[in-house]
Design a protein around this motif. Structure first.
Motif, PDB file in Angstrom:
ATOM      1  N   LYS A   1       2.531   1.053  16.681  1.00  0.00           N
ATOM      2  CA  LYS A   1       2.723   0.624  15.293  1.00  0.00           C
ATOM      3  C   LYS A   1       4.020  -0.151  15.114  1.00  0.00           C
TER       4      LYS A   1
ATOM      5  N   GLU B   1      -0.639   2.771  -4.227  1.00  0.00           N
ATOM      6  CA  GLU B   1      -1.142   3.363  -2.988  1.00  0.00           C
ATOM      7  C   GLU B   1      -0.029   3.357  -1.942  1.00  0.00           C
TER       8      GLU B   1
ATOM      9  N   THR C   1      -1.992   8.728   4.388  1.00  0.00           N
ATOM     10  CA  THR C   1      -2.136   7.870   3.215  1.00  0.00           C
ATOM     11  C   THR C   1      -1.965   8.715   1.964  1.00  0.00           C
TER      12      THR C   1
ATOM     13  N   LEU D   1       0.868  12.840  -0.151  1.00  0.00           N
ATOM     14  CA  LEU D   1       0.337  12.419   1.141  1.00  0.00           C
ATOM     15  C   LEU D   1      -0.816  13.332   1.543  1.00  0.00           C
TER      16      LEU D   1
ATOM     17  N   GLN E   1       0.934   4.155   2.301  1.00  0.00           N
ATOM     18  CA  GLN E   1       0.648   4.556   3.674  1.00  0.00           C
ATOM     19  C   GLN E   1       1.975   4.772   4.379  1.00  0.00           C
ATOM     20  N   TRP E   2       2.081   5.914   5.041  1.00  0.00           N
ATOM     21  CA  TRP E   2       3.348   6.361   5.627  1.00  0.00           C
ATOM     22  C   TRP E   2       3.172   6.578   7.119  1.00  0.00           C
ATOM     23  N   TRP E   3       4.170   6.119   7.904  1.00  0.00           N
ATOM     24  CA  TRP E   3       4.183   6.338   9.345  1.00  0.00           C
ATOM     25  C   TRP E   3       5.525   6.947   9.736  1.00  0.00           C
TER      26      TRP E   3
ATOM     27  N   THR F   1       0.828   9.681  10.831  1.00  0.00           N
ATOM     28  CA  THR F   1       0.618   8.809   9.680  1.00  0.00           C
ATOM     29  C   THR F   1      -0.183   9.553   8.619  1.00  0.00           C
TER      30      THR F   1
ATOM     31  N   ARG G   1      -0.710  -5.909  -1.035  1.00  0.00           N
ATOM     32  CA  ARG G   1       0.495  -5.348  -0.445  1.00  0.00           C
ATOM     33  C   ARG G   1       1.706  -5.740  -1.275  1.00  0.00           C
TER      34      ARG G   1
END
Length: 255
Positions: free
Chosen positions: A236, A69, A50, A225, A71-73, A48, A90
């Motif tokens: 997750k 913003e 951010t 990132l 956030q990556w998984w 992950t 969000r």
């Protein structure tokens, strides 16, 4: 879904400049690149990071800029999610799991879900930002097991193509560009900043600045990132598995 529709057709101007000519090093052979890419894949079983997604587009109302913003998984073999927020709110969640992908607008009540199947990507959307394409464009996907249909050298990079996708890498064995093709037409492309690679356990595993474009349209996207970190696989599911997402959010399914 307007937020993602506004991203439709990402297109980018790649501006290259140099002050002095430097000798060009020979690209790395594909066998060695395949080995290095496999090592990166192994090191990033569940990762992950951010960061920030910057969008620029032009329409009848003029030129626009949006920064959100991110956030990556990523969880192997083929799960990925990208959560977008603005001032802590969000806004959207995009994801994929194998051949199924989705985009959820989180602002309405209830949220609005659009499911996308590979090969049925919606016209007018930003192909470079569709969840099924992002891992390849970010240079984090494994190479196909088959031998490439075509290989060539161009502008200091070695390239290989497997019909519906192509990737270019440098003499250090790092992905530097990638593309998605439909009927030999590039529908999505990326450029990876050679100076922005992020490390995990001492290995370059993720490019920290990826420029994305869809050549048929007039917008740009830059995904930054930072500080990748590992997480325990399977923890997750609420952002990576559509069944659990639907159970938690109870979204309205859009056609």
């Amino acid at each position: 879904m307007r937020f993602f529709a506004a991203l439709a057709g990402t297109a980018m101007l790649f501006i290259a400049g140099c002050c002095t000519a430097r000798p060009m090093q020979a690209p790395m052979p594909i066998e060695e690149f395949r080995s290095r890419q496999a090592a990166r894949v192994e090191r990033t079983a569940a990762i992950t990071a951010t960061g920030t997604l910057e969008l620029r587009w032009r329409d009848a109302g003029g030129e626009h800029f949006e920064s959100v913003e991110a956030q990556w998984w990523l969880e192997r073999p083929e799960s990925m999610a990208l959560l977008l927020k603005k001032l802590g709110e969000r806004m959207a969640l995009a994801g994929r799991d194998r051949d199924e992908a989705w985009v959820i607008d989180l602002r309405p009540k209830p949220p609005q879900l659009r499911v996308i199947t590979r090969g049925e990507e919606p016209e007018g959307w930003a192909q470079a930002l569709l969840p099924m394409h992002l891992p390849w464009l970010l240079g984090v996907a494994p190479l196909p097991t088959a031998e490439p249909m075509r290989s060539w050298d161009e502008d200091g990079l070695a390239w290989s193509s497997w019909g519906d996708r192509a990737i270019g890498w440098d003499h250090l064995g790092r992905p530097r560009a990638a593309s998605i093709l439909v009927d030999d037409r590039i529908v999505a492309a990326s450029e990876l900043d050679a100076s922005q690679w992020r490390t995990l356990a001492g290995m370059d595993v993720l490019c920290g600045h990826c420029s994305l474009r869809s050549p048929a349209h007039g917008a740009t996207a830059d995904l930054y990132l930072y500080e990748p970190a590992s997480f325990e696989p399977g923890t997750k599911a609420k952002v990576l598995k559509l069944a659990e997402i639907r159970q938690a959010l109870q979204p309205e399914v859009m056609p």
